[in-house]
Design a protein around this motif. Structure first.
Motif, short mmCIF file in Angstrom:
data_model
loop_
_atom_site.label_atom_id
_atom_site.label_comp_id
_atom_site.label_asym_id
_atom_site.label_seq_id
_atom_site.Cartn_x
_atom_site.Cartn_y
_atom_site.Cartn_z
N SER A 24 -4.04 -10.24 38.27
CA SER A 24 -3.39 -11.33 37.96
C SER A 24 -3.88 -12.30 39.14
N GLY A 25 -3.92 -13.59 38.79
CA GLY A 25 -4.23 -14.77 39.80
C GLY A 25 -5.67 -14.81 40.09
N LEU A 26 -6.42 -14.16 38.95
CA LEU A 26 -7.79 -14.28 39.13
C LEU A 26 -8.56 -14.16 37.64
N THR A 27 -9.79 -14.96 37.42
CA THR A 27 -10.31 -14.57 35.96
C THR A 27 -11.06 -13.52 35.82
N PHE A 28 -10.12 -12.57 35.31
CA PHE A 28 -10.68 -11.26 35.32
C PHE A 28 -11.98 -10.86 34.91
N ASP A 29 -12.25 -11.65 33.74
CA ASP A 29 -13.76 -11.13 33.32
C ASP A 29 -14.90 -12.00 34.19
N ASP A 30 -14.63 -12.65 35.37
CA ASP A 30 -15.36 -13.05 36.34
C ASP A 30 -15.86 -11.91 37.46
N TYR A 31 -14.99 -10.79 37.25
CA TYR A 31 -15.33 -9.89 38.41
C TYR A 31 -15.73 -8.54 37.96
N HIS A 32 -16.48 -7.99 38.43
CA HIS A 32 -16.65 -6.56 38.29
C HIS A 32 -15.77 -5.68 39.19
N MET A 33 -15.43 -4.76 38.66
CA MET A 33 -14.24 -3.58 39.20
C MET A 33 -14.55 -2.29 39.56
N ALA A 34 -13.83 -1.90 40.63
CA ALA A 34 -14.11 -0.39 41.01
C ALA A 34 -13.03 0.26 41.34
N TRP A 35 -13.21 1.52 41.42
CA TRP A 35 -12.14 2.23 42.10
C TRP A 35 -12.93 2.96 43.49
N PHE A 36 -11.89 3.20 44.29
CA PHE A 36 -12.37 3.77 45.64
C PHE A 36 -11.14 4.72 45.82
N ARG A 37 -11.39 5.92 46.78
CA ARG A 37 -10.40 6.65 47.14
C ARG A 37 -10.58 7.02 48.58
N GLN A 38 -9.42 7.39 49.20
CA GLN A 38 -9.26 7.84 50.54
C GLN A 38 -8.30 9.01 50.74
N ALA A 39 -9.17 10.00 51.27
CA ALA A 39 -8.46 11.21 51.24
C ALA A 39 -7.98 11.37 52.86
N PRO A 40 -7.13 12.33 52.98
CA PRO A 40 -6.53 12.44 54.35
C PRO A 40 -7.31 12.76 55.24
N GLY A 41 -7.53 11.88 56.26
CA GLY A 41 -8.29 11.94 57.59
C GLY A 41 -10.04 11.66 57.40
N LYS A 42 -9.96 10.95 56.09
CA LYS A 42 -11.33 10.33 55.59
C LYS A 42 -11.38 8.92 55.45
N ALA A 96 -10.48 -2.26 43.15
CA ALA A 96 -10.99 -3.25 43.79
C ALA A 96 -11.59 -4.24 42.82
N ALA A 97 -11.83 -5.51 43.08
CA ALA A 97 -12.38 -6.58 42.57
C ALA A 97 -13.42 -7.23 43.25
N ASP A 98 -14.50 -7.66 42.68
CA ASP A 98 -15.54 -8.54 43.45
C ASP A 98 -16.59 -8.98 42.43
N LYS A 99 -17.22 -10.09 42.85
CA LYS A 99 -18.34 -10.75 42.31
C LYS A 99 -19.69 -10.08 42.23
N SER A 100 -19.70 -9.23 43.28
CA SER A 100 -21.13 -8.60 43.62
C SER A 100 -20.96 -7.13 43.41
N TYR A 101 -21.50 -6.78 42.20
CA TYR A 101 -21.68 -5.49 41.58
C TYR A 101 -22.43 -4.45 42.59
N ILE A 102 -23.47 -5.14 43.08
CA ILE A 102 -24.44 -4.37 44.12
C ILE A 102 -23.38 -4.07 45.37
N ASP A 103 -22.62 -4.80 45.89
CA ASP A 103 -21.86 -4.68 46.88
C ASP A 103 -20.77 -3.50 46.61
N LEU A 104 -20.00 -3.65 45.56
CA LEU A 104 -19.07 -2.64 45.28
C LEU A 104 -19.59 -1.32 44.98
N VAL A 105 -20.78 -1.06 44.35
CA VAL A 105 -21.22 0.31 44.48
C VAL A 105 -21.76 0.82 45.51
#
Length: 124
Positions: A24-42, A96-105
């Motif tokens: 919410s609060g952004l124009t969703f279809d202007d943004y590429h989307m990604a999932w990240f994860r953080q394991a314990p100690g990493k 996560a959301a960003d307008k740069s797909y290259i950066d997201l990946v």
């Protein structure tokens, strides 16, 4: 801008979960989307991404064939379907959301729009 992630939980190895992230609060279809994860100690790491149209996706090798990222622009929501879960998938998962797909990946940047994280725990 707010990204609200949910759907995590405790599951046995081989099980499945679907994570959701509502924006919410952004124009969703202007943004590429990604999932990240953080394991314990990493450090936080990239898992999967999807372009703003949904026409292209990218995954890390360890989840290919098991995880599926998708989005519904009408609902301002991105999903991560996780099948055949393994103990090594245990982590806090973030959208996560960003307008740069290259950066997201390829990078983890503090200035992405981030969700609050949802814990996925896979017991062996």
């Amino acid at each position: 801008v707010q990204l609200q992630a949910c759907g995590g939980g405790l599951v046995q190895a081989g099980g499945c979960l679907t994570l959701s992230c509502a924006a919410s609060g952004l124009t969703f279809d202007d943004y590429h989307m990604a999932w990240f994860r953080q394991a314990p100690g990493k450090e936080r790491a990239f898992v999967a991404a999807i372009t703003w149209t949904g026409g292209s996706t990218k995954y890390i090798d360890s989840v290919k064939g098991r995880f599926t990222i998708s989005r519904d622009n009408a609902k301002n929501t991105v999903y991560l379907r996780m099948n055949s879960l393994r103990s090594e998938d245990t982590a806090v998962h973030y959208c996560a959301a960003d307008k740069s797909y290259i950066d997201l990946v390829s990078r983890v940047r503090d200035d992405y729009y981030w969700g609050q994280g949802t814990q996925v725990t896979v017991s062996s």
